[in-house]
Structures are given as C-alpha cells and as structure tokens.
Enzyme design. Sequence first.
Site, short mmCIF file in Angstrom:
data_model
loop_
_atom_site.label_atom_id
_atom_site.label_comp_id
_atom_site.label_asym_id
_atom_site.label_seq_id
_atom_site.Cartn_x
_atom_site.Cartn_y
_atom_site.Cartn_z
N LYS A 1 5.01 33.77 -55.63
CA LYS A 1 5.03 34.96 -55.33
C LYS A 1 5.25 35.06 -53.55
O LYS A 1 5.31 36.10 -52.86
CB LYS A 1 3.54 35.61 -55.60
CG LYS A 1 3.86 35.90 -57.34
CD LYS A 1 2.62 36.74 -57.77
CE LYS A 1 1.61 36.52 -58.98
NZ LYS A 1 0.19 34.92 -58.75
N LYS B 1 8.76 25.16 -54.80
CA LYS B 1 8.65 25.61 -56.23
C LYS B 1 8.47 27.34 -56.11
O LYS B 1 8.59 28.06 -54.75
CB LYS B 1 6.96 25.69 -57.01
CG LYS B 1 6.12 25.60 -56.58
CD LYS B 1 4.38 26.45 -56.69
CE LYS B 1 3.62 27.36 -55.88
NZ LYS B 1 2.83 28.05 -57.01
N LYS C 1 -2.30 26.23 -46.37
CA LYS C 1 -3.01 28.09 -45.96
C LYS C 1 -3.19 27.58 -44.78
O LYS C 1 -3.27 28.82 -44.22
CB LYS C 1 -3.52 28.13 -47.25
CG LYS C 1 -3.24 28.63 -48.60
CD LYS C 1 -3.05 30.31 -48.16
CE LYS C 1 -2.26 30.62 -49.81
NZ LYS C 1 -2.75 30.56 -50.83
P1 ADP Z 1 1.86 32.28 -56.86
O1 ADP Z 1 1.87 30.18 -56.98
O2 ADP Z 1 3.24 32.81 -56.83
O3 ADP Z 1 0.58 32.97 -56.23
P2 ADP Z 1 -0.96 31.93 -58.97
O4 ADP Z 1 -0.98 30.94 -57.74
O5 ADP Z 1 -0.95 33.02 -59.09
O6 ADP Z 1 0.94 31.81 -58.48
O7 ADP Z 1 -0.41 31.00 -60.18
C1 ADP Z 1 -0.92 31.66 -61.21
C2 ADP Z 1 -0.20 30.76 -62.21
O8 ADP Z 1 1.46 30.56 -62.15
C3 ADP Z 1 -0.62 29.20 -62.05
O9 ADP Z 1 -1.37 28.46 -63.34
C4 ADP Z 1 0.31 28.45 -61.46
O10 ADP Z 1 0.43 27.06 -61.51
C5 ADP Z 1 1.76 28.54 -62.55
N1 ADP Z 1 3.13 28.87 -61.40
C6 ADP Z 1 2.86 29.13 -60.27
N2 ADP Z 1 4.08 28.98 -59.70
C7 ADP Z 1 4.79 28.24 -60.30
C8 ADP Z 1 6.30 26.99 -60.66
N3 ADP Z 1 6.68 27.66 -59.62
N4 ADP Z 1 6.23 26.30 -61.81
C9 ADP Z 1 5.34 27.20 -62.84
N5 ADP Z 1 4.23 27.10 -62.42
C10 ADP Z 1 3.61 27.94 -61.49
#
Ligand code: ADP
Length: 326
Positions: free
Chosen positions: A192, A189, A107
């Site tokens: 969002k 990965k 970040k």
């Molecule tokens: P993002 O990374 O999309 O902003 P968050 O940080 O809000 O999502 O994460 C919410 C949940 O989703 C967490 O438990 C995170 O480990 C899981 N998560 C997010 N992206 C992935 C992914 N590509 N594969 C598996 N789990 C994921």
Amino acid sequence: MSGIRPTGYLHLGNYFGAVRNYVRMQDEFECYFMVADLHSLTTHPDTKELKLNVHRVLSENIACGLDPDKVALYCQSHIYETAELYLYLNMLAYKGELEKTVTFKDKARQHPDNINAGLLTYPVLQAADIILHRAKYVPVGKDQEQHLEMARNFVNRFNHRYGDVFPEPIAFNFGDDLVKVPSLDGAGKMSKSENQYATLYLSDDDELIRKKVMKAKTDSGPTEPNTPMPDYIENIFLLMKLVSAEDVVAKYQGDYNNCIIRYGDMKKQLAEDMVKFITPIREQADSIRNDEKYLKEIMEKGAAKARKSAKATIELVRDAMGLNYY
Ligand code: ADP
C-alpha cells in the site's frame, strides 16, 4: 483472526495474501477480522483521514465477499481490551528480539526521525490482537511469517509463566504456501505504501490497470528453449496464474519454453483478465463506501461480537495472572 491497516486502498497482494482466505474461512470458522487503525498510528498519519480510510477498508473487504453477518468485522480501536493485553505482553517481550524484527529495521531505515516505541512493539500489539480471541489460525501473506513466530513466542512465555491460556497461533492459507504477490517492477512485494505505480489497487480504473500492466518489466525473450525465467518474468506469470484461466497460462508457458513468447500480447491478455477481476470489486466497494449509515451499523455489530470474546479472554488472563484480587 486477521487485520489490515487503513493506510490506503487495498491491492492485489492484500486480496490474494489475506482477504481471499478470510472469505473462504467465514463458512468454516468463527472469524474475527479487523481494520487495524491503531497499528497505522505508528507512522503518524493525519488522523482526520482515518475515518475515510477505515470506511474504505471495510467497504473493500465486503466487496470482496466478506459477510458481516457471518464474521465479526470490526475496528481495532473500538476494543479497549486490546490495550490491556498489549501491556501484559509487553512485559514478556524483549528489546533485543524486537529490534531484530525485519519490519522494524525497514521502517527505522525509512523513517529515522520517527523510531517510536509503538513501532518497536508492533509485533506485540499484533500478538495481542490475535490472542485476544484466543485465535489459532491467522490468514496472512508471507511477509507476516516472522510476526507470527514472535506471537507464538509471546504465547509460550505467557503460558509457561501463568498457565495454559492461549493456543499457539499459526499463519494460515488454504493454498498451503503463504502467498507473496510481487510488485509489477519486480522489486519486492506489492504494498500500500510503496511503489504506487507497481501496485495494482482494487480501486484502479480499467485504463490505469491496463497502463500499469503494460509497463511491467520484460525483455526480448528467451533464446534457448526451457531457459530459467528471470524474476520479473516469473512475476508476470505469477500474476497471470492469479487471475487468468489455466489454459491461457499454459499457452504462454509453452510459448516461453519454445522461445516464441510475445510479452506485449501476454501483458495485453493479463491486463484484460485483471480488469475483469478488479472491476466488479471496485464498483461494489464504491457503492458501499457511500453508505455511511450501513458502515456504522456494521462496525457497531462487529465491535459487539469482538468485545464479547475479548472480555472473556481478559477474564481468563487476569485469573491466570492472579490479578483478580478485589
Ligand atoms: P500493506 O503491506 O500493503 O500495508 P498490510 O500491512 O495492511 O498491507 O497487510 C494486510 C495483509 O495483506 C497482511 O495479511 C499481509 O500479509 C497481506 N499482504 C500485504 N501485501 C502483500 C503481498 N504483496 N502479497 C501477499 N500478501 C500481502
């Protein structure tokens, strides 16, 4: 206990890494799931959009099968005890270890003009969220492993200094290994906030799903039997394993090993299976999102359950720390 930030529509990674496990846990455990709105403030979103985003995450969780009568489904900012525990834990977290966190470094690199203290102490707030309910199991994706390790360190330091109050939280997945859903371009990965076109959202319409899947990176196929798969091909198989029937996956696996695979056909099949998986979730989430009254009731009910557990923990914490001296 687990949470998802209201930073956009949920995607397939959120579903398979997190929400799928929430839904399975709700019948066996006492569960606390929250929309992590305070966490989203670290990146300075337009707060006028927060309400809509919080509603979206709630609706999508419910559409995926989460039952607000079985779990405490709440919004992080409604539970003020979180801030108190965060403050205590901050005294036990060291600058050096926080600066080494991979997510912080990422970040900080992406937004060099906004390296705020909240970003640095993100793992501390996350630990506070978890141990506020003295939670043991934390259903998360693989990207969260390091944060969980830090949460265990904070817990051990607290317990060591003030007495045993908290269990050690561990990352949890019914499928044993933590899941990482790859992005469609094979680079990292699904997320969002990045690679919108390489991420499949639970809100994508059928045509968009088909378009995104068909654009996934492939090549002309293997020329030698049983060639090891390049990352981007392995990713397509991984996605297929998540949403397609076993015999379908086995067929393409066989075709790959025999060098007769047609990636166009494979992606068409994957796209149709993905549409079948996502469509009912999208439709239900849309109808829930339009019912503001229902969402308000859910949040109130969830906050009441979470507050009860939070207050009990904070009492234990103040006692252990010797702060109850009035
Ligand atoms: P993002 O990374 O999309 O902003 P968050 O940080 O809000 O999502 O994460 C919410 C949940 O989703 C967490 O438990 C995170 O480990 C899981 N998560 C997010 N992206 C992935 C992914 N590509 N594969 C598996 N789990 C994921």
